[in-house]
Design a protein around this motif. Sequence first.
Motif, PDB file in Angstrom:
ATOM      1  N   LEU A   1       8.271   3.897  32.684  1.00 52.84           N
ATOM      2  CA  LEU A   1       9.135   2.727  32.594  1.00 52.84           C
ATOM      3  C   LEU A   1      10.329   2.985  31.677  1.00 52.84           C
ATOM      4  O   LEU A   1      11.487   2.781  32.055  1.00 52.84           O
ATOM      5  CB  LEU A   1       8.322   1.534  32.076  1.00 52.84           C
TER       6      LEU A   1
ATOM      7  N   LEU B   1       9.620  -6.363  29.073  1.00 49.72           N
ATOM      8  CA  LEU B   1       9.129  -6.540  30.442  1.00 49.72           C
ATOM      9  C   LEU B   1       7.665  -6.093  30.531  1.00 49.72           C
ATOM     10  O   LEU B   1       6.824  -6.779  31.110  1.00 49.72           O
ATOM     11  CB  LEU B   1      10.014  -5.687  31.366  1.00 49.72           C
ATOM     12  N   ALA B   2       7.365  -4.954  29.919  1.00 47.76           N
ATOM     13  CA  ALA B   2       5.984  -4.462  29.927  1.00 47.76           C
ATOM     14  C   ALA B   2       5.055  -5.439  29.222  1.00 47.76           C
ATOM     15  O   ALA B   2       3.937  -5.700  29.677  1.00 47.76           O
ATOM     16  CB  ALA B   2       5.915  -3.089  29.266  1.00 47.76           C
TER      17      ALA B   2
ATOM     18  N   PRO C   1      -0.137  -1.878  27.741  1.00 49.74           N
ATOM     19  CA  PRO C   1       0.177  -1.074  28.923  1.00 49.74           C
ATOM     20  C   PRO C   1      -0.308   0.376  28.762  1.00 49.74           C
ATOM     21  O   PRO C   1      -0.255   0.909  27.655  1.00 49.74           O
ATOM     22  CB  PRO C   1       1.707  -1.126  28.991  1.00 49.74           C
TER      23      PRO C   1
ATOM     24  N   MET D   1       0.821  -0.978  35.620  1.00 50.36           N
ATOM     25  CA  MET D   1       0.290  -1.643  34.416  1.00 50.36           C
ATOM     26  C   MET D   1      -0.480  -2.913  34.790  1.00 50.36           C
ATOM     27  O   MET D   1      -1.560  -3.177  34.268  1.00 50.36           O
ATOM     28  CB  MET D   1       1.443  -2.059  33.484  1.00 50.36           C
TER      29      MET D   1
ATOM     30  N   LEU E   1       3.986   3.363  30.677  1.00 46.88           N
ATOM     31  CA  LEU E   1       5.041   2.920  29.761  1.00 46.88           C
ATOM     32  C   LEU E   1       6.119   4.008  29.659  1.00 46.88           C
ATOM     33  O   LEU E   1       7.320   3.706  29.627  1.00 46.88           O
ATOM     34  CB  LEU E   1       4.431   2.630  28.387  1.00 46.88           C
TER      35      LEU E   1
ATOM     36  N   GLN F   1       5.359  -8.562  29.083  1.00 43.62           N
ATOM     37  CA  GLN F   1       5.129  -9.720  29.954  1.00 43.62           C
ATOM     38  C   GLN F   1       4.021  -9.437  30.967  1.00 43.62           C
ATOM     39  O   GLN F   1       3.401 -10.350  31.504  1.00 43.62           O
ATOM     40  CB  GLN F   1       6.410 -10.077  30.718  1.00 43.62           C
ATOM     41  N   ILE F   2       3.812  -8.151  31.233  1.00 42.54           N
ATOM     42  CA  ILE F   2       2.783  -7.771  32.214  1.00 42.54           C
ATOM     43  C   ILE F   2       1.426  -7.655  31.539  1.00 42.54           C
ATOM     44  O   ILE F   2       0.427  -8.185  32.023  1.00 42.54           O
ATOM     45  CB  ILE F   2       3.143  -6.417  32.873  1.00 42.54           C
ATOM     46  N   THR F   3       1.379  -6.954  30.408  1.00 42.87           N
ATOM     47  CA  THR F   3       0.102  -6.725  29.744  1.00 42.87           C
ATOM     48  C   THR F   3       0.347  -6.371  28.282  1.00 42.87           C
ATOM     49  O   THR F   3       1.305  -5.668  27.969  1.00 42.87           O
ATOM     50  CB  THR F   3      -0.706  -5.593  30.424  1.00 42.87           C
ATOM     51  N   PRO F   4      -0.518  -6.863  27.384  1.00 38.36           N
ATOM     52  CA  PRO F   4      -0.310  -6.532  25.967  1.00 38.36           C
ATOM     53  C   PRO F   4      -0.573  -5.058  25.671  1.00 38.36           C
ATOM     54  O   PRO F   4      -0.072  -4.536  24.687  1.00 38.36           O
ATOM     55  CB  PRO F   4      -1.315  -7.436  25.246  1.00 38.36           C
TER      56      PRO F   4
ATOM     57  N   LEU G   1      13.093  -3.192  28.369  1.00 44.69           N
ATOM     58  CA  LEU G   1      12.018  -2.671  29.214  1.00 44.69           C
ATOM     59  C   LEU G   1      10.663  -2.872  28.538  1.00 44.69           C
ATOM     60  O   LEU G   1       9.669  -3.213  29.198  1.00 44.69           O
ATOM     61  CB  LEU G   1      12.256  -1.184  29.521  1.00 44.69           C
TER      62      LEU G   1
ATOM     63  N   SER H   1       6.107   1.314  37.612  1.00 44.59           N
ATOM     64  CA  SER H   1       5.308   1.434  36.397  1.00 44.59           C
ATOM     65  C   SER H   1       4.760   0.071  35.986  1.00 44.59           C
ATOM     66  O   SER H   1       3.606  -0.041  35.560  1.00 44.59           O
ATOM     67  CB  SER H   1       6.121   2.074  35.271  1.00 44.59           C
ATOM     68  N   LEU H   2       5.575  -0.985  36.139  1.00 42.83           N
ATOM     69  CA  LEU H   2       5.089  -2.334  35.812  1.00 42.83           C
ATOM     70  C   LEU H   2       3.914  -2.714  36.715  1.00 42.83           C
ATOM     71  O   LEU H   2       2.927  -3.296  36.265  1.00 42.83           O
ATOM     72  CB  LEU H   2       6.215  -3.359  35.964  1.00 42.83           C
TER      73      LEU H   2
END
Lengths: 423, 423
Positions: free
Chosen positions: B69, B53-54, B61, A83, B66, B56-59, B50, A79-80
């Motif tokens: 996740l 973590l999301a 998601p 994203m 999500l 950190q990937i994108t503001p 979690l 899922s990450l």
Amino acid sequence: MALVVQKYGGSSVGDARSVKRVAKRIAEAKRAGNDVVVVVSAMGDTTDELLDLAQQITPLPPQRELDILLTAGERISMSLLAMAITNLGVKAKSYTGQQAGLITDAVHGRARIVDVVPHRIRETLNKGQVAIVAGFQGVTQATNDVTTLGRGGSDTTAVALAAGLGADVCEIYTDVDGVFTADPRIVPAARKIEQVSYEEMLELAACGAKVLALRSVEYARRYGVPVHVRSSFSAHDGTRVVAAEKKENAMEAPIISGVAHDRSESKITVIGVPDVPGMAARIFEVVAGAGANIDMIVQNVSAAATGLTDISFTLPDGDGPATMAALTAVQGELGFDSLQFDDQIGKLSLVGAGMKSHPGVSARLFGALRDAGINIEMISTSEIRISVVTRADSLDDAVRAVHTAFELDGVDGEAVVYAGTGR
Amino acid sequence: MALVVQKYGGSSVGDARSVKRVAKRIAEAKRAGNDVVVVVSAMGDTTDELLDLAQQITPLPPQRELDILLTAGERISMSLLAMAITNLGVKAKSYTGQQAGLITDAVHGRARIVDVVPHRIRETLNKGQVAIVAGFQGVTQATNDVTTLGRGGSDTTAVALAAGLGADVCEIYTDVDGVFTADPRIVPAARKIEQVSYEEMLELAACGAKVLALRSVEYARRYGVPVHVRSSFSAHDGTRVVAAEKKENAMEAPIISGVAHDRSESKITVIGVPDVPGMAARIFEVVAGAGANIDMIVQNVSAAATGLTDISFTLPDGDGPATMAALTAVQGELGFDSLQFDDQIGKLSLVGAGMKSHPGVSARLFGALRDAGINIEMISTSEIRISVVTRADSLDDAVRAVHTAFELDGVDGEAVVYAGTGR
């Protein structure tokens, strides 16, 4: 336009930054005009951490529940990754093994794929989107239960999906530049192998080369899936695993592909076995009953004076205790003298399709080990492989000596490229 | 023999030790002869980790990803719990929302349950096994996509399963002993409420009492599911949430059930609004367009000299920035003078079915606040609730003053029992 299946291992998606880096690579493959399916493992050490958690609960967790637990890792990474790709402006959707149609048998913990029904993956590709699939996991058809394919299962997921979708290539991304003639941590002069046949790769994987899971190579050979093992940290070409007849310059292929090594086996010796018919069969019935996968077997010539012989065999370290216990239990019945357990052995395997037609390969191997002063304890051979067991602490020297003797060391002007830990 | 649905929140399964403790409790309920279904949340702070973590990937998601996740958290806790119960000699199997038949609409992140088809749960019970179900998650029927029910969703899962299975009781285990007359961290003399009607519990939940998610109470009321809120750290009876007509000693029930408080709202004031017809409608169209859920509204009497008025309303803190931006954008069109944003407010709510038939409740409330020197900024009422807005830093004093004025403080000889953080 090609259909590409890419597989990224845990070390390629260890943290959020790595996930973004991999996403960039996937987006580039998509923008280059390819249809892209991505299989992803759990992040870094997630699977081991989940196993630890289970061990804190119970020493013997039910396999069905363990499978549900472990598949949480791929759920997080897939899922990450979806994203991160979406964030780059490329549409991506993630799918569990169940959603991707990876149907397995019900043997939890080491399920085998029985069918691949990737309707949703095809739909996703048809919409011009990238499909991300959780590696390592499937679902039983009858009960809709979650299964895992065992260690290295994500490689198998990738190859199975590539076969099911008729992909042009299955790219296995890892933290090294490909398959090497030996482990670069032991042999700094080891070279990347450009091409290797399925059969050679099978022997290498079975003999300790960890870059590709054995089952995925078997699957690739059965369905003729072209595999490309390469680094997720560079743009270099890696190692292509192909059918023997498709190898370029097959006529000029080197005799030897590489030297694999394995430190994960132990040796059990049954001493003073009465040399009567059926005794070996009885011993290995007991060993099989203990669930051990034996590898090499050696039986000494019986001493005429005593009518007794010794039988040695190797097996994975983890199978040692149960096997010793099972043999001890039948000592009275079988009448052997004693048992020896030795986990300080190492196995070296020389692999190459060329050795079939080249005499003298084993002579050169044994000569190299003799010159390096290394004692050989056991020997086994196949058509394209010779394996020898040595002391564990001589194994590195043995690998270097054999690598040099077969002229595999990198030559002048040939770059030796590898990255990461060289696993 | 009863059919019991038990729900354990994240704080009850924070680590391996807690999981084992909860498993013991479940095994006891099973051994006592009950059919037991368990709904479990993610361990401790897993969901927040979690989410981090999301981020950190994108503001931003994608919601579908999500949801996949976040549902990894329950997958971990449910399988560990099944292992722990099995380890105690009681058979248990864990099921995802999909496997348990929790069908939802496709609104990712806050899906609503549209059907409960718990075939596998019934089968498991029929085999004499405990069924563990992942809270907070479901699946869409059409696309087989994973959804989540939003914060507090595990309570809703438990109540929905209890309704679908016709359970005798839905036990919500938490880290406090039940629903209290006020937050024990603010009012040490707060008492546990023995029984409360669905309607009162709805008002308490809507006004800041966090022990039960609002939606789960709505669901319980609609399907008449008896709910028992109790501590997973003690064996004490907790608070029973039942239909008003089933409350024991209904005739002698206290006028007031409890005092809830909420610090999570902000106030926006639109100053100098032309007092012409349709202006309020236009303002709240804009607010609704910004996605804000407004709570209380106050409009001042228009000043005759200027023909201008002020309009204040409260909304969740998180909706503040978008709403301010939306209103600022229409300032020219609507012609108001200015905007004020105030996140330093607190809301106190007095809840009790008895106040319907007892005059003077609001007079006593306002009197208590006046005597404590606390200013009231806004007021709203329902049939069984009065809410007032105060300064945030006066809220604790206000709660204590009102709790005492309505004689809710623990009396001589009555034990005040609460555990954990008193949330």
